[in-house]
Structure formats: C-alpha cells, structure tokens
Scaffold this motif. Structure first.
Motif, PDB file in Angstrom:
ATOM      1  N   LYS A  43       2.789  -7.485  16.530  1.00  0.00           N
ATOM      2  CA  LYS A  43       2.272  -6.429  17.412  1.00  0.00           C
ATOM      3  C   LYS A  43       2.661  -5.041  16.928  1.00  0.00           C
ATOM      4  N   THR A  44       3.958  -4.857  16.646  1.00  0.00           N
ATOM      5  CA  THR A  44       4.445  -3.525  16.275  1.00  0.00           C
ATOM      6  C   THR A  44       3.796  -3.059  14.973  1.00  0.00           C
ATOM      7  N   VAL A  45       3.699  -3.963  14.008  1.00  0.00           N
ATOM      8  CA  VAL A  45       3.102  -3.601  12.725  1.00  0.00           C
ATOM      9  C   VAL A  45       1.615  -3.275  12.922  1.00  0.00           C
ATOM     10  N   PHE A  46       0.937  -4.062  13.730  1.00  0.00           N
ATOM     11  CA  PHE A  46      -0.495  -3.836  13.988  1.00  0.00           C
ATOM     12  C   PHE A  46      -0.726  -2.452  14.586  1.00  0.00           C
ATOM     13  N   ILE A  47       0.031  -2.107  15.614  1.00  0.00           N
ATOM     14  CA  ILE A  47      -0.205  -0.821  16.288  1.00  0.00           C
ATOM     15  C   ILE A  47       0.148   0.338  15.356  1.00  0.00           C
ATOM     16  N   THR A  48       1.243   0.198  14.631  1.00  0.00           N
ATOM     17  CA  THR A  48       1.643   1.259  13.710  1.00  0.00           C
ATOM     18  C   THR A  48       0.548   1.490  12.663  1.00  0.00           C
ATOM     19  N   ALA A  49       0.031   0.399  12.093  1.00  0.00           N
ATOM     20  CA  ALA A  49      -0.996   0.524  11.051  1.00  0.00           C
ATOM     21  C   ALA A  49      -2.286   1.097  11.627  1.00  0.00           C
ATOM     22  N   LEU A  50      -2.604   0.685  12.848  1.00  0.00           N
ATOM     23  CA  LEU A  50      -3.836   1.166  13.476  1.00  0.00           C
ATOM     24  C   LEU A  50      -3.768   2.679  13.724  1.00  0.00           C
ATOM     25  N   ILE A  51      -2.645   3.131  14.254  1.00  0.00           N
ATOM     26  CA  ILE A  51      -2.507   4.566  14.532  1.00  0.00           C
ATOM     27  C   ILE A  51      -2.503   5.351  13.220  1.00  0.00           C
ATOM     28  N   HIS A  52      -1.781   4.838  12.253  1.00  0.00           N
ATOM     29  CA  HIS A  52      -1.708   5.528  10.973  1.00  0.00           C
ATOM     30  C   HIS A  52      -3.090   5.641  10.351  1.00  0.00           C
ATOM     31  N   GLY A  53      -3.825   4.535  10.364  1.00  0.00           N
ATOM     32  CA  GLY A  53      -5.167   4.544   9.775  1.00  0.00           C
ATOM     33  C   GLY A  53      -6.092   5.525  10.477  1.00  0.00           C
ATOM     34  N   LEU A  54      -6.038   5.530  11.817  1.00  0.00           N
ATOM     35  CA  LEU A  54      -6.958   6.401  12.562  1.00  0.00           C
ATOM     36  C   LEU A  54      -6.599   7.872  12.424  1.00  0.00           C
ATOM     37  N   THR A  55      -5.296   8.172  12.377  1.00  0.00           N
ATOM     38  CA  THR A  55      -4.912   9.588  12.342  1.00  0.00           C
ATOM     39  C   THR A  55      -4.803  10.136  10.918  1.00  0.00           C
ATOM     40  N   ARG A  56      -4.619   9.250   9.931  1.00  0.00           N
ATOM     41  CA  ARG A  56      -4.394   9.744   8.570  1.00  0.00           C
ATOM     42  C   ARG A  56      -5.435   9.269   7.562  1.00  0.00           C
TER      43      ARG A  56
END
Ligand SMILES: Nc1nc2c(ncn2[C@@H]2O[C@H](COP(=O)(O)OP(=O)(O)OP(=O)(O)O)[C@@H](O)[C@H]2O)c(=O)[nH]1
Ligand SMILES: [Mg+2]
Length: 490
Positions: A43-56
């Motif tokens: 879960k934590t890795v998924f959300i971190t990657a998702l936010i990073h991908g969308l914002t960066r």
C-alpha cells in the motif's frame, strides 16, 4: 436481521456525514479513493509511486488524461480530515529514492489530498480533488462481523481453525479451549489466557511460511492504542449457535467484549472511513501465497471472497438506500509483478482473475464494477535471458536486499544478480488443483517451485532534465489509474 438500536443511531450519524460530504463534493468534485490490502501487500509503496508519478511527470501512456497532456498540473493540498494522520509522502519518497530502501511498515489509517487541474475533452478547464485513504485490509475484513453475533463468529472461527494447516497451529489454543466451561462463571484469567493463545494462533497463521490471509478480528494482530483493553480480550468459545449466554457466565463475558469490539472498532471504521469511499483498490500479494504453497493460495481465494463480502455487507448493513456506501469501482491488483518476467505478468493477472471470479460468483452483487491487474508500483528489476545448459531461462536482474539468501549464498545488498523466480502456468486452474506446487509451508526454500527474493528499490539516474528527481519505473500503474479515475477526467 431486524435493525438494532445501535444500527439506527449509526444510520443517523452516517446520513449526517454523507450530507456534509455531498455538499462539499457538489461544489468541488471529489473522488475518495481507498487503498487497502493486507499487511505488507504494498500500500505505502503504491501510494508513494502514484503521487510521485502524478506530481512529477511519470510515464503513464495508458492513463489517457495524463498522456494526452490534458492534465495541466497536480499538486498536494492539505488533507481534509483533522483527526486522520497525513500520509507521510515526503518521508516515504526520501527512503525510496535517497536510501534505496522500502518504506517502513505503517499500521494506521492515513490520508492525503491531491488537486488535479485538467482540461475536459470539450476544452473547459476543471479541477478534480483526489483524496487517497490508506487503511489496513485487516480492518476491512472485520466488516462482516457487523452481521454476526458472538456464537456465529465463534462457530466459524473454530471450524476454520480445525482445517489444515491451521489445525496444527491452533493446538495450544484448542487445548486451553477444551478446559473452559462456557456456562461457568466469567473468569478474567481464563479469558486473558484464551485471548493470548488465540492471538498467537492468528500470528502463526500469518507467518511467511503459511501466509494465511483470513484472520479476523483484525486488531488482534495490530492492536495500536487498544492493546490490552477488554475490547481486544476475548476469543471464540464452543457454544451452540442458537443458545443464549447465562448471566454472569464466561460466555456472557466474551460475548459482551465481542460486541464492544464491534462498537469501538468496527462501526467507527465503517462510518468514518469505509462508507465515504467512492473507489477502491485492493492490493494483493499473490507472490507471498505462491512462496508459501497451495493452502495459502486457497486461503487467499477465501479472503478475496471475504473482501467482496465486505463490500456487499457494506451495502446491506445500513438501512437507508439514500446513504448507502457508494463504491462503484473496485480494482484488485496483484502487486510486486516485477518479481516475475513479463512473460508471466498476464498469467499473474489470470490467477487473480480466476480467484476473484469465483469470489464474485459466491458473493452476491456488490453493486460495483470490478477489474483485475498485475502491477508493480515501483519496478525494482530488469529482465534478461540466462543460459542454463542448453536452455535459456527468462530471468530477472536486481539487487537483493541485504541478508536475502538463495542457494546457500547470502547477499550483501550491493551485488546485482540474475534469478529465475519460476514460471506461472498458462492455465491458472493448474495452481488451484490440490497440491499443484511446492511451497515453503511443506518444503525447504531451495526445493520450492517459486522463490521470490526481496530486491532493493531501483537505482535511478537523473537525466539532467528540469525535474529534480527522475520518474520511477513501474509496471501497469497507469492501467490502474485509468480504471480508478480515468472516467472522472473526461
Ligand atoms: N519489488 C517490489 N517490491 C515491492 C513493491 N511494492 C512493495 N514491495 C515490497 O513489499 C514490502 C511492503 O510494501 P509496503 O508498501 O510497505 O506495504 P504495506 O501494504 O504498506 O505494508 P504495511 O504498512 O506493513 O501494512 C516492501 O517493503 C517491499 O519489499 C513493488 O512495487 N516492487
Ligand atoms: Mg504501509
């Protein structure tokens, strides 16, 4: 079942909450996305990657609004619920990128808000607010308790604990249970001992070798602030399903505490979090089940049925049809697909689809559209064909985490190795038939059919572009995004 007083109170609270949310989302379109999965599912890795991908500026070709350039910008915003911890994005990202370590385990619910500025297909500028809620799957699996009384729950838990391989792990608890007289006087020490042995049994089931999934009540394994409280000090008793507990008995004591668990833990979770979600992704670590063996895979299948049941229970528990839970899309995602060669990604998806389809057939309608994907939120490996004798094996290359071992070798965390993790069969049915494969629950690691090493997160190279950090490699994260929010960005 006729609605009880507590259900009616609960509905009043829920309706008030739903009205508030409705008002807000009328002026400000919002999607509340629940991200759940059992502990260590990703879960934590998924959300971190998702936010990073969308914002960066991630690479998301299949996420249409993003790849076509209609999303102008995505920003973090203060999260709306004052009593819920903020998802610690910056820290998790730092751990992944700078330390090349996976983030630490998280045990509580947390939340983060993203604001997405986009252009509709008709060119109008719009904003979508995405609230991401990370909560433990163990909490979700507690929801069916709302529809069960103590005697029913006891009977089910006992029946499950008498099946292999659980029966073996439950020996000590069963022995103590046999000494108890449910109709005798309530006894705190006996209750404490029983709860302790029952919890030890649940913990043993969760161990890597057995990797069982279906282990309610969830807080027994993650008690947080409730550790040692009466609401967490009970255990199943061997009592008749239709009987009633004599006053002052051990049975009455356990029953009261079981009901307290529902009041203190399960109902607030339902009201404050679950009932407010619009979309849901359920992350599943199917590889852990392959590692362990056929029994774990069957247990996972039962857990998926249990999870779907939660969405159904979620709809029927509360009386009003106006304010019933509104989840309209559920995505089941097999995580960590980067542990397999891409030739097996579709096969992993097929295994999960097979498990979910059976579960869907058993659960009545959840009222939601359901899909399945195999993904890696962060791809830690590359691929290569490695010659073994005359054969060429589709292998993966990665840096095993320090302390991981294979074939007698212990890795130091800096050497890259090629491994052949095992092939998934073309027909998923093959895995579900009897003792179809060997796993850690029955054989030493070097004999098992699948062995997945834990790899360190990938080493990334900056391409010197304007962004400070490079895009994280992933597998099919964009497909997940397209299913979860693509339609809200049309
Ligand atoms: N290779 C690879 N490993 C992953 C990926 N996602 C998660 N993992 C592994 O799975 C472990 C658990 O991931 P988390 O994201 O912390 O899982 P979680 O569901 O948040 O776990 P809890 O907070 O303990 O409930 C990590 O420490 C990694 O070892 C992925 O995309 N690729
Ligand atoms: Mg976590």
């Amino acid at each position: 079942m006729a609605p009880g007083f507590s259900d009616i109170i609960e509905e009043a609270r829920l309706s008030a909450r739903a009205l508030l949310d409705y008002g807000e989302s009328f002026f400000n379109p919002t999607v509340r996305l629940g991200v759940t999965g059992l502990s260590r599912a990703g879960k934590t890795v998924f959300i971190t990657a998702l936010i990073h991908g969308l914002t960066r500026g991630g690479r998301f070709p299949i996420f249409e609004a993003f790849s076509s350039g209609r999303i102008a910008r995505t920003q973090l915003a203060p999260q709306p619920d004052d009593a819920v911890p903020r998802f610690d994005y910056e820290n998790h990202l730092h751990t992944l990128l700078e330390e090349r370590r996976w983030p630490n385990s998280t045990v509580d619910i947390s939340e983060l808000r993203l604001v997405i500025d986009y252009q509709r297909h008709n060119s109008a500028d719009r904003t979508l607010t995405l609230d991401i809620v990370d909560y433990p799957g163990e909490w979700l699996l507690d929801l069916p308790l709302l529809n069960k009384n103590f005697a029913q729950w006891s009977a089910e838990s006992l029946a499950l604990s008498r099946e292999a391989p659980r029966a073996h792990l439950a020996t000590a608890w069963h022995a103590q249970l046999a000494t108890l007289n449910a109709e005798g006087k309530g006894d705190e020490q006996a209750t404490l001992a029983s709860a302790k042995l029952f919890t030890q049994y649940l913990r043993a089931c969760r161990d890597e070798r057995f990797a069982m999934s279906l282990l309610p009540p969830g807080r027994f394994l993650m008690p947080g602030g409730l550790a040692g409280s009466p609401a967490l000090t009970f255990a199943p008793l061997d009592v008749p399903a239709d009987g009633s507990a004599p006053e002052g008995s051990l049975w009455a004591m356990m029953e009261r505490r079981y009901e307290a668990y529902k009041d203190v833990v399960v109902r607030p979770f339902f009201r404050d979090h679950f009932a407010r979600l619009d979309r849901q992704i359920v992350l599943v670590d199917a590889l852990a089940a392959f590692n362990s063996g056929p029994a774990a895979l069957h247990d996972l299948e039962a857990a998926l049925a249990g999870i779907l049941d939660c969405f159904r229970v979620g709809r029927s528990t509360i009386l009003s049809s106006l304010f019933r839970p509104r989840i309209d899309r559920i995505l089941f995602a097999a995580t960590k697909a980067d542990h397999l060669h891409h030739l097996s990604h579709d096969r992993l998806e097929a295994v999960l689809r097979r498990a979910v389809t059976k579960a869907v057939a058993r659960a009545e309608s959840t009222g939601a559209e359901i899909d399945v994907v195999a993904l890696a939120a962060v791809r830690a490996t590359r691929e290569a064909m490695v010659a073994r004798g005359r054969e060429k094996l589709p292998s993966i290359l990665g840096t095993p985490a320090p302390g991981e071992s294979a074939n007698g070798e212990i890795f130091d965390g800096s050497t890259e190795v090629a491994t052949f993790p095992g092939d998934l069969p073309a027909d998923p049915e093959a895995l579900f038939n009897g003792d179809a494969f060997r796993g850690l629950s029955s054989t030493p690691p070097d004999n098992s059919d699948f062995r997945f090493l834990r790899f360190r997160p990938p080493m990334l190279e900056c391409d010197g572009g304007e962004g400070d950090d490079p895009a994280l490699p992933h597998i099919r994260l964009d497909r997940a995004l397209q299913f979860l929010i693509g339609d809200r960005l049309q």
